[in-house]
Write a protein that holds these residues in place. Sequence first.
Motif, PDB file in Angstrom:
ATOM      1  N   TYR A  61       0.959  -1.700   0.014  1.00 11.20           N
ATOM      2  CA  TYR A  61      -0.206  -0.195   0.156  1.00 11.20           C
ATOM      3  C   TYR A  61       1.168   0.953  -0.480  1.00 11.20           C
ATOM      4  CZ  TYR A  61      -4.376  -2.823   0.919  1.00 11.20           C
ATOM      5  OH  TYR A  61      -5.264  -3.784   0.992  1.00 11.20           O
ATOM      6  N   ARG A  62      -0.077   2.159  -0.194  1.00 20.54           N
ATOM      7  CA  ARG A  62       0.784   3.838  -0.274  1.00 20.54           C
ATOM      8  C   ARG A  62      -0.162   4.825   0.252  1.00 20.54           C
ATOM      9  NH1 ARG A  62      -0.534   6.590  -4.232  1.00 20.54           N
ATOM     10  NH2 ARG A  62      -1.593   5.253  -6.799  1.00 20.54           N
ATOM     11  N   PHE A  63      -0.096   5.650   0.422  1.00 23.31           N
ATOM     12  CA  PHE A  63      -0.780   7.237   0.849  1.00 23.31           C
ATOM     13  C   PHE A  63      -1.046   7.335  -0.014  1.00 23.31           C
ATOM     14  CE2 PHE A  63       0.568   6.838   5.190  1.00 23.31           C
ATOM     15  CZ  PHE A  63      -0.629   7.282   5.712  1.00 23.31           C
ATOM     16  N   HIS A  64      -2.884   8.106  -0.897  1.00 18.71           N
ATOM     17  CA  HIS A  64      -3.098   8.116  -1.621  1.00 18.71           C
ATOM     18  C   HIS A  64      -2.161  10.024  -1.620  1.00 18.71           C
ATOM     19  CE1 HIS A  64      -6.027   8.739  -5.214  1.00 18.71           C
ATOM     20  NE2 HIS A  64      -6.851  10.233  -5.054  1.00 18.71           N
ATOM     21  N   HIS A  65      -2.243  10.553  -0.710  1.00 19.71           N
ATOM     22  CA  HIS A  65      -1.802  12.001  -1.442  1.00 19.71           C
ATOM     23  C   HIS A  65      -0.712  11.503  -0.450  1.00 19.71           C
ATOM     24  CE1 HIS A  65      -5.387  12.967  -3.055  1.00 19.71           C
ATOM     25  NE2 HIS A  65      -6.067  12.446  -1.576  1.00 19.71           N
ATOM     26  N   GLU A  66       0.254  12.215  -1.254  1.00 17.77           N
ATOM     27  CA  GLU A  66       2.183  12.327  -0.156  1.00 17.77           C
ATOM     28  C   GLU A  66       2.068  12.992   0.944  1.00 17.77           C
ATOM     29  OE1 GLU A  66       4.997  12.052  -3.103  1.00 17.77           O
ATOM     30  OE2 GLU A  66       4.352  10.109  -3.568  1.00 17.77           O
ATOM     31  N   LYS A  67       1.430  14.241   0.329  1.00 15.59           N
ATOM     32  CA  LYS A  67       1.724  15.647   1.531  1.00 15.59           C
ATOM     33  C   LYS A  67       0.458  15.011   2.274  1.00 15.59           C
ATOM     34  CE  LYS A  67       3.163  19.231  -1.817  1.00 15.59           C
ATOM     35  NZ  LYS A  67       2.932  20.726  -2.353  1.00 15.59           N
ATOM     36  N   LEU A  68      -0.059  14.478   2.219  1.00 19.47           N
ATOM     37  CA  LEU A  68      -0.683  14.311   3.980  1.00 19.47           C
ATOM     38  C   LEU A  68      -0.322  12.972   4.446  1.00 19.47           C
ATOM     39  CD1 LEU A  68      -3.617  13.667   5.704  1.00 19.47           C
ATOM     40  CD2 LEU A  68      -4.206  11.839   4.193  1.00 19.47           C
ATOM     41  N   GLN A  69       0.431  12.623   3.606  1.00 21.38           N
ATOM     42  CA  GLN A  69       1.774  11.748   4.303  1.00 21.38           C
ATOM     43  C   GLN A  69       2.429  12.267   5.242  1.00 21.38           C
ATOM     44  OE1 GLN A  69       3.590   9.461   1.815  1.00 21.38           O
ATOM     45  NE2 GLN A  69       3.829   7.287   3.228  1.00 21.38           N
ATOM     46  N   ASP A  70       3.356  13.169   4.810  1.00 24.62           N
ATOM     47  CA  ASP A  70       4.107  13.853   5.578  1.00 24.62           C
ATOM     48  C   ASP A  70       3.549  15.081   6.118  1.00 24.62           C
ATOM     49  OD1 ASP A  70       5.803  13.428   2.629  1.00 24.62           O
ATOM     50  OD2 ASP A  70       5.991  15.490   2.104  1.00 24.62           O
ATOM     51  N   TYR A  71       2.180  15.177   5.972  1.00 27.99           N
ATOM     52  CA  TYR A  71       1.526  16.482   7.510  1.00 27.99           C
ATOM     53  C   TYR A  71       0.987  15.266   8.327  1.00 27.99           C
ATOM     54  CZ  TYR A  71      -2.344  17.764   9.949  1.00 27.99           C
ATOM     55  OH  TYR A  71      -2.914  18.501  11.288  1.00 27.99           O
ATOM     56  N   LEU A  72       0.762  13.898   8.204  1.00 23.97           N
ATOM     57  CA  LEU A  72       0.869  13.416   9.510  1.00 23.97           C
ATOM     58  C   LEU A  72       2.232  13.127   9.984  1.00 23.97           C
ATOM     59  CD1 LEU A  72      -1.637  10.627   7.635  1.00 23.97           C
ATOM     60  CD2 LEU A  72      -2.485  12.033   9.895  1.00 23.97           C
ATOM     61  N   TYR A  73       3.408  13.040   9.539  1.00 23.39           N
ATOM     62  CA  TYR A  73       4.207  12.526   9.997  1.00 23.39           C
ATOM     63  C   TYR A  73       4.511  13.910  10.808  1.00 23.39           C
ATOM     64  CZ  TYR A  73       8.869  12.336  11.136  1.00 23.39           C
ATOM     65  OH  TYR A  73      10.472  12.416  12.191  1.00 23.39           O
ATOM     66  N   ALA A  74       4.298  15.165   9.933  1.00 24.54           N
ATOM     67  CA  ALA A  74       4.417  16.865  11.092  1.00 24.54           C
ATOM     68  C   ALA A  74       4.058  17.159  11.617  1.00 24.54           C
ATOM     69  CB  ALA A  74       4.682  17.447   9.736  1.00 24.54           C
ATOM     70  N   PHE A  75       3.001  16.032  11.658  1.00 20.30           N
ATOM     71  CA  PHE A  75       1.611  17.027  13.160  1.00 20.30           C
ATOM     72  C   PHE A  75       1.976  15.862  14.178  1.00 20.30           C
ATOM     73  CE2 PHE A  75      -1.774  15.298  15.414  1.00 20.30           C
ATOM     74  CZ  PHE A  75      -2.600  16.318  15.707  1.00 20.30           C
ATOM     75  N   ASP A  76       2.741  14.880  13.567  1.00 21.48           N
ATOM     76  CA  ASP A  76       3.328  13.433  14.921  1.00 21.48           C
ATOM     77  C   ASP A  76       4.187  13.976  15.346  1.00 21.48           C
ATOM     78  OD1 ASP A  76       2.822  11.208  16.881  1.00 21.48           O
ATOM     79  OD2 ASP A  76       4.648  11.134  15.275  1.00 21.48           O
ATOM     80  N   ALA A  77       5.008  14.670  14.706  1.00 28.35           N
ATOM     81  CA  ALA A  77       6.410  15.342  15.218  1.00 28.35           C
ATOM     82  C   ALA A  77       6.343  16.605  16.311  1.00 28.35           C
ATOM     83  CB  ALA A  77       7.651  15.493  14.080  1.00 28.35           C
ATOM     84  N   THR A  78       5.217  17.436  15.776  1.00 28.19           N
ATOM     85  CA  THR A  78       5.268  18.227  16.818  1.00 28.19           C
ATOM     86  C   THR A  78       4.333  17.959  18.224  1.00 28.19           C
ATOM     87  OG1 THR A  78       2.815  18.776  15.645  1.00 28.19           O
ATOM     88  CG2 THR A  78       4.818  20.163  14.724  1.00 28.19           C
ATOM     89  N   GLU A  79       3.364  17.175  18.111  1.00 25.34           N
ATOM     90  CA  GLU A  79       2.678  16.528  19.341  1.00 25.34           C
ATOM     91  C   GLU A  79       4.255  16.210  20.328  1.00 25.34           C
ATOM     92  OE1 GLU A  79      -0.495  16.399  20.429  1.00 25.34           O
ATOM     93  OE2 GLU A  79      -1.030  18.258  18.828  1.00 25.34           O
ATOM     94  N   ARG A  80       4.807  15.525  19.817  1.00 28.01           N
ATOM     95  CA  ARG A  80       5.705  14.922  20.665  1.00 28.01           C
ATOM     96  C   ARG A  80       7.140  16.040  21.034  1.00 28.01           C
ATOM     97  NH1 ARG A  80       8.261   9.978  17.250  1.00 28.01           N
ATOM     98  NH2 ARG A  80       7.999  11.384  15.262  1.00 28.01           N
ATOM     99  N   GLY A  81       6.795  16.839  19.948  1.00 29.69           N
ATOM    100  CA  GLY A  81       7.865  18.392  20.504  1.00 29.69           C
ATOM    101  C   GLY A  81       9.489  17.963  19.802  1.00 29.69           C
ATOM    102  N   LEU A  82       9.273  17.455  18.483  1.00 23.88           N
ATOM    103  CA  LEU A  82      10.476  17.261  17.715  1.00 23.88           C
ATOM    104  C   LEU A  82      11.197  18.102  17.324  1.00 23.88           C
ATOM    105  CD1 LEU A  82       9.847  13.524  15.977  1.00 23.88           C
ATOM    106  CD2 LEU A  82      10.501  14.035  18.214  1.00 23.88           C
ATOM    107  N   THR A  83      13.147  18.457  17.392  1.00 23.37           N
ATOM    108  CA  THR A  83      13.394  18.825  16.025  1.00 23.37           C
ATOM    109  C   THR A  83      14.120  18.663  15.540  1.00 23.37           C
ATOM    110  OG1 THR A  83      15.303  18.202  17.263  1.00 23.37           O
ATOM    111  CG2 THR A  83      14.700  19.735  18.282  1.00 23.37           C
ATOM    112  N   LYS A  84      14.613  19.654  13.977  1.00 17.64           N
ATOM    113  CA  LYS A  84      14.811  19.073  12.580  1.00 17.64           C
ATOM    114  C   LYS A  84      15.887  17.557  12.578  1.00 17.64           C
ATOM    115  CE  LYS A  84      17.417  20.788   8.446  1.00 17.64           C
ATOM    116  NZ  LYS A  84      18.148  21.658   8.186  1.00 17.64           N
ATOM    117  N   ASP A  85      16.462  17.771  13.704  1.00 16.19           N
ATOM    118  CA  ASP A  85      17.345  16.339  14.154  1.00 16.19           C
ATOM    119  C   ASP A  85      16.767  15.188  14.127  1.00 16.19           C
ATOM    120  OD1 ASP A  85      20.014  18.103  13.267  1.00 16.19           O
ATOM    121  OD2 ASP A  85      20.348  18.772  15.826  1.00 16.19           O
TER     122      ASP A  85
END
Length: 166
Positions: free
Chosen positions: A101-125
Amino acid sequence: IIIEMGKNLLNLEIISRIVQENPTIDISKLNSEVDLWGEYISVIKIREGNHGDAILSEAIKLATLGIQAEDRSFTLDVSRPLEQQRLESWKIIVRDYGRVYRFHHEKLQDYLYAFDATERGLTKDDVINELGDTHRTRNIYLMMRDIYERNTPSRLPQYLREAWNV
């Protein structure tokens, strides 16, 4: 801005789905792709009721798996849990072949990761440690900036310092 986003047919599909599910929405408030994806996730969570959070959690897990793969795909078990079935029903994930499988919208895939990363307080590193430093992570960094700005503006200056040395 909504007109510009709507020029991309994939975005137009999402906008129409949001309006279909929530006819009272003021789409003029969708000022960025982060707003678009955030509203789409909200619509799904509301529509799915008690299962909404579990579906979002599964989408985040699959988004991370897909981003870590060179071709952005992931393999699912033959007997898929309800959350994966609902993600396919919403056409968030689509089958390429067999159990791949894959995501139908790659930008949604990126958004979901980015959303989770901000919820976890991640940095670029932190993102580089999880995903590696690839050309794909640039879009994730930009989405993280926009999500921090939208959801936790007090965290934005720290993120900018850590991510961009500004």
